[in-house]
Write a protein that holds these residues in place. Structure first.
Motif, PDB file in Angstrom:
ATOM      1  N   ASN A   2       0.837  -1.192   0.000  1.00 35.87           N
ATOM      2  CA  ASN A   2       0.000   0.000   0.000  1.00 35.87           C
ATOM      3  C   ASN A   2       0.879   1.252   0.000  1.00 35.87           C
ATOM      4  O   ASN A   2       1.830   1.356   0.753  1.00 35.87           O
ATOM      5  CB  ASN A   2      -0.906  -0.035   1.235  1.00 35.87           C
ATOM      6  N   ARG A   3       0.543   2.208  -0.848  1.00 36.11           N
ATOM      7  CA  ARG A   3       1.352   3.418  -0.980  1.00 36.11           C
ATOM      8  C   ARG A   3       0.983   4.500   0.019  1.00 36.11           C
ATOM      9  O   ARG A   3       1.725   5.454   0.185  1.00 36.11           O
ATOM     10  CB  ARG A   3       1.204   3.981  -2.392  1.00 36.11           C
ATOM     11  N   LEU A   4      -0.176   4.377   0.665  1.00 35.59           N
ATOM     12  CA  LEU A   4      -0.594   5.398   1.623  1.00 35.59           C
ATOM     13  C   LEU A   4       0.142   5.232   2.949  1.00 35.59           C
ATOM     14  O   LEU A   4       0.392   4.111   3.389  1.00 35.59           O
ATOM     15  CB  LEU A   4      -2.109   5.305   1.868  1.00 35.59           C
ATOM     16  N   PRO A   5       0.431   6.334   3.598  1.00 33.02           N
ATOM     17  CA  PRO A   5       1.067   6.237   4.913  1.00 33.02           C
ATOM     18  C   PRO A   5       0.123   5.595   5.921  1.00 33.02           C
ATOM     19  O   PRO A   5      -1.098   5.600   5.760  1.00 33.02           O
ATOM     20  CB  PRO A   5       1.361   7.686   5.295  1.00 33.02           C
ATOM     21  N   VAL A   6       0.673   5.053   6.994  1.00 37.66           N
ATOM     22  CA  VAL A   6      -0.105   4.352   8.022  1.00 37.66           C
ATOM     23  C   VAL A   6      -1.173   5.258   8.616  1.00 37.66           C
ATOM     24  O   VAL A   6      -2.323   4.841   8.803  1.00 37.66           O
ATOM     25  CB  VAL A   6       0.842   3.818   9.122  1.00 37.66           C
ATOM     26  N   ILE A   7      -0.825   6.495   8.905  1.00 31.93           N
ATOM     27  CA  ILE A   7      -1.785   7.396   9.546  1.00 31.93           C
ATOM     28  C   ILE A   7      -2.984   7.673   8.634  1.00 31.93           C
ATOM     29  O   ILE A   7      -4.120   7.775   9.095  1.00 31.93           O
ATOM     30  CB  ILE A   7      -1.097   8.699  10.003  1.00 31.93           C
ATOM     31  N   VAL A   8      -2.766   7.764   7.335  1.00 28.76           N
ATOM     32  CA  VAL A   8      -3.870   7.985   6.392  1.00 28.76           C
ATOM     33  C   VAL A   8      -4.750   6.746   6.330  1.00 28.76           C
ATOM     34  O   VAL A   8      -5.980   6.841   6.324  1.00 28.76           O
ATOM     35  CB  VAL A   8      -3.322   8.378   5.005  1.00 28.76           C
ATOM     36  N   ARG A   9      -4.140   5.567   6.274  1.00 27.98           N
ATOM     37  CA  ARG A   9      -4.934   4.324   6.263  1.00 27.98           C
ATOM     38  C   ARG A   9      -5.769   4.184   7.525  1.00 27.98           C
ATOM     39  O   ARG A   9      -6.922   3.758   7.471  1.00 27.98           O
ATOM     40  CB  ARG A   9      -4.008   3.110   6.105  1.00 27.98           C
ATOM     41  N   GLN A  10      -5.211   4.554   8.676  1.00 28.32           N
ATOM     42  CA  GLN A  10      -5.955   4.477   9.939  1.00 28.32           C
ATOM     43  C   GLN A  10      -7.133   5.454   9.943  1.00 28.32           C
ATOM     44  O   GLN A  10      -8.227   5.117  10.402  1.00 28.32           O
ATOM     45  CB  GLN A  10      -5.033   4.747  11.118  1.00 28.32           C
ATOM     46  N   HIS A  11      -6.916   6.645   9.411  1.00 29.65           N
ATOM     47  CA  HIS A  11      -8.011   7.614   9.347  1.00 29.65           C
ATOM     48  C   HIS A  11      -9.110   7.166   8.385  1.00 29.65           C
ATOM     49  O   HIS A  11     -10.299   7.360   8.644  1.00 29.65           O
ATOM     50  CB  HIS A  11      -7.481   8.998   8.967  1.00 29.65           C
ATOM     51  N   LEU A  12      -8.725   6.571   7.264  1.00 26.29           N
ATOM     52  CA  LEU A  12      -9.726   6.055   6.330  1.00 26.29           C
ATOM     53  C   LEU A  12     -10.528   4.907   6.950  1.00 26.29           C
ATOM     54  O   LEU A  12     -11.752   4.835   6.778  1.00 26.29           O
ATOM     55  CB  LEU A  12      -9.057   5.594   5.036  1.00 26.29           C
ATOM     56  N   ALA A  13      -9.854   4.033   7.686  1.00 26.32           N
ATOM     57  CA  ALA A  13     -10.553   2.939   8.371  1.00 26.32           C
ATOM     58  C   ALA A  13     -11.509   3.495   9.426  1.00 26.32           C
ATOM     59  O   ALA A  13     -12.647   3.019   9.573  1.00 26.32           O
ATOM     60  CB  ALA A  13      -9.549   1.984   9.006  1.00 26.32           C
ATOM     61  N   ALA A  14     -11.071   4.503  10.153  1.00 28.56           N
ATOM     62  CA  ALA A  14     -11.932   5.114  11.174  1.00 28.56           C
ATOM     63  C   ALA A  14     -13.134   5.789  10.526  1.00 28.56           C
ATOM     64  O   ALA A  14     -14.259   5.704  11.039  1.00 28.56           O
ATOM     65  CB  ALA A  14     -11.130   6.117  11.999  1.00 28.56           C
TER      66      ALA A  14
END
Length: 112
Positions: A2-14
């Motif tokens: 995945n090319r997105l940073p971890v913090i962005v993925r966590q925000h999208l999941a939230a």
């Protein structure tokens, strides 16, 4: 990968979780509860309306007198608080006019 940073993925999941719970708790659950109440408890869900001569005059749940013929409280019922909903211009009103009821803890025995 995945090319997105971890913090962005966590925000999208939230955000996805927020949307799912908003739809579940804000739309689906209320519609189901309204449907169940209309089917199982139609009269109560609509306010237990009382009619007189084909006209709705109030609710059968408001202003119930839990007293015997002499005016003594019946011990098997929880006694409601005194009402300040008395129309001073009416001689037949005994505190059951919902138009005079408001957000107040005042009762007929409250002194100014």
């Amino acid at each position: 990968m995945n090319r997105l940073p971890v913090i962005v993925r966590q925000h999208l999941a939230a955000f996805r979780t927020l949307l799912v719970f908003t739809v579940l708790c804000g739309l689906i659950y209320p519609f189901v509860m309204v449907g169940v109440s209309q089917v199982a408890f139609h009269k109560q869900a609509n306010g237990s309306l009382a009619s007189y001569n084909g006209r709705v005059v109030g609710s059968s749940l408001l202003c119930q007198e839990f007293t015997d013929a002499k005016g003594n409280p019946l011990p098997q019922y929880f006694q409601p608080r005194p009402s300040n909903a008395v129309d001073a211009t009416s001689k037949t009103d005994y505190g059951c006019n919902p138009l005079f009821s408001a957000a107040s803890n005042l009762g007929p025995t409250t002194r100014p």
